[in-house]
Write a protein that holds these residues in place. Structure first.
Motif, PDB file in Angstrom:
ATOM      1  N   THR A   1       3.270  -0.752  -5.465  1.00 22.65           N
ATOM      2  CA  THR A   1       2.638  -0.597  -4.160  1.00 22.65           C
ATOM      3  C   THR A   1       3.598   0.147  -3.242  1.00 22.65           C
ATOM      4  OG1 THR A   1       3.521  -2.654  -3.223  1.00 22.65           O
ATOM      5  CG2 THR A   1       1.443  -2.800  -4.432  1.00 22.65           C
TER       6      THR A   1
ATOM      7  N   SER B   1      -0.708   1.863  -5.957  1.00 21.18           N
ATOM      8  CA  SER B   1      -1.612   1.411  -4.904  1.00 21.18           C
ATOM      9  C   SER B   1      -0.971   1.693  -3.552  1.00 21.18           C
ATOM     10  CB  SER B   1      -1.891  -0.095  -5.046  1.00 21.18           C
ATOM     11  OG  SER B   1      -2.707  -0.562  -3.982  1.00 21.18           O
TER      12      SER B   1
ATOM     13  N   THR C   1      -4.184  -5.262  -0.543  1.00 19.02           N
ATOM     14  CA  THR C   1      -3.650  -4.704  -1.776  1.00 19.02           C
ATOM     15  C   THR C   1      -3.336  -5.793  -2.785  1.00 19.02           C
ATOM     16  OG1 THR C   1      -2.759  -2.727  -0.721  1.00 19.02           O
ATOM     17  CG2 THR C   1      -1.703  -3.412  -2.762  1.00 19.02           C
TER      18      THR C   1
END
Length: 351
Positions: free
Chosen positions: A69, A99, A108
């Motif tokens: 992420t 992501s 997320t």
């Protein structure tokens, strides 16, 4: 007509090895001679074999994918870090899913359960991560972005304090000693600029958030040279992006107290600083020297090329991927905080 999917059995037959050997080559496991490994890899390329990941996941319970992420791609470091993670993950036989969470890290977390990665690297700033109630998930997690997670999760860090201290000391010794900094956080600036202590107590104990730790290193270097901090030449930023570097440098110039050198908390801020200095026809490095932090690709191609701290981003990525895969594969060792090395890359924004 659908193209025929090459199987491991066909690769094994063509390479004259067992299916297990082919599987070991694909997954980077097992022992074999380099000659056998190269022969199998050659056959894989020739036949056009690709792993059937859905079938592999059903069979083993693992997707051989890792996730990462990142907040956004508005600063050069995030793309560089993702590229390095992808490169090393591929060497270990893993794919990568990315992501981008923007300002909604909580959402997320929910999405990670839909993306079928075996484990995740959370790269985010401390303020975002501290809003998450449950950093521990049902999958292995490695923290990056200079947040330690209170010692409950593995983390990778850069030597923020030491590297910033070294770069500032270098700049002091190669100038008249009047060195400023761009990259303090606004809350730190508002609290600590009024503190009579040359190194405020809160900064002395800062263990995460790179802006605080890099400011701490800067203040330690001033202390090394018996220089009292001048908060008029320490400028805060809201984000570590080029636009904030431009704005902070503009504010610095408006004070009329122009330093002979500027340490920037990252390369993006430094690139913004160079842009503003150029607009004001201030020569770099003759009038002001500038040092960034991260050694991003863009630092090579700025005008002039940027001197910067290299925190060995590939090593940073390797440590994160290596520890994450160890957890995925069942490691139950104690929690680790892994730190990279660093060096100063001297280019043309310093003398």
């Amino acid at each position: 007509m659908t193209k025929h999917r090459v199987t491991i059995r066909e690769v094994a037959h063509k390479a004259q090895v067992s299916q297990q050997t082919v599987s070991n080559v694909i997954n980077g496991t097992g022992r074999m001679s380099e000659q056998t490994k190269k022969r199998v890899q050659s056959v894989i390329t020739t036949l056009g074999y690709h792993s059937n990941r859905p079938a592999q996941m059903l069979r083993t319970g693992h997707s051989r994918m890792i996730g990462i992420t990142v907040p956004r791609f508005d600063q050069p470091f995030c793309s560089l870090f993702c590229d390095c993670v992808a490169q090393y993950a591929r060497q270990r036989g893993y794919g990568l899913v990315v992501s981008v969470f923007g300002d909604n890290f909580e959402e997320t977390i929910k999405e990670t359960y839909q993306l079928n990665a075996d484990g995740w690297i959370f790269f985010a700033d401390a303020t975002i991560l501290r809003r998450i109630r449950h950093l521990k998930q049902d999958y292995p997690v490695i923290l990056a972005g200079d947040y330690l997670g209170d010692g409950e999760l593995d983390a990778v860090m850069m030597p923020n304090v030491d590297a910033s201290r070294y770069a500032t000391n270098w700049l002091i010794e190669h100038s008249d000693g009047h060195v400023g900094m761009i990259g303090a956080s606004f809350d730190t600036y508002e609290q600590d600029a009024k503190d009579p202590d040359p190194i405020p107590l809160r900064l002395r104990h800062a263990r995460d958030r790179n802006t605080d730790m890099r400011l701490h290193g800067y203040l330690l270097a001033l202390q090394d040279h018996a220089i009292q901090p001048d908060w008029t030449i320490i400028r805060p930023v809201r984000k570590l992006i080029e636009a904030e570097g431009e704005r902070a440098t503009e504010m610095l110039l408006q004070t009329g107290d122009i330093p002979s050198g500027i340490i920037c908390a990252n390369d993006a801020l430094a690139l913004g600083a160079l842009s503003t200095l150029s607009k004001h026809h201030i020569s770099v490095p003759e009038q002001i020297q500038v040092i960034g932090f991260d050694n991003t690709r863009e630092s090579h191609y700025s005008s002039p090329p940027l001197s910067t701290v290299d925190p060995y981003v590939m090593q940073y990525a390797q440590l994160a991927v290596q520890q994450l895969i160890a957890r995925i594969e069942g490691s139950i060792e104690e929690v680790h905080v892994l730190t990279t090395d660093y060096r100063l890359v001297e280019r043309h924004t310093t003398i």
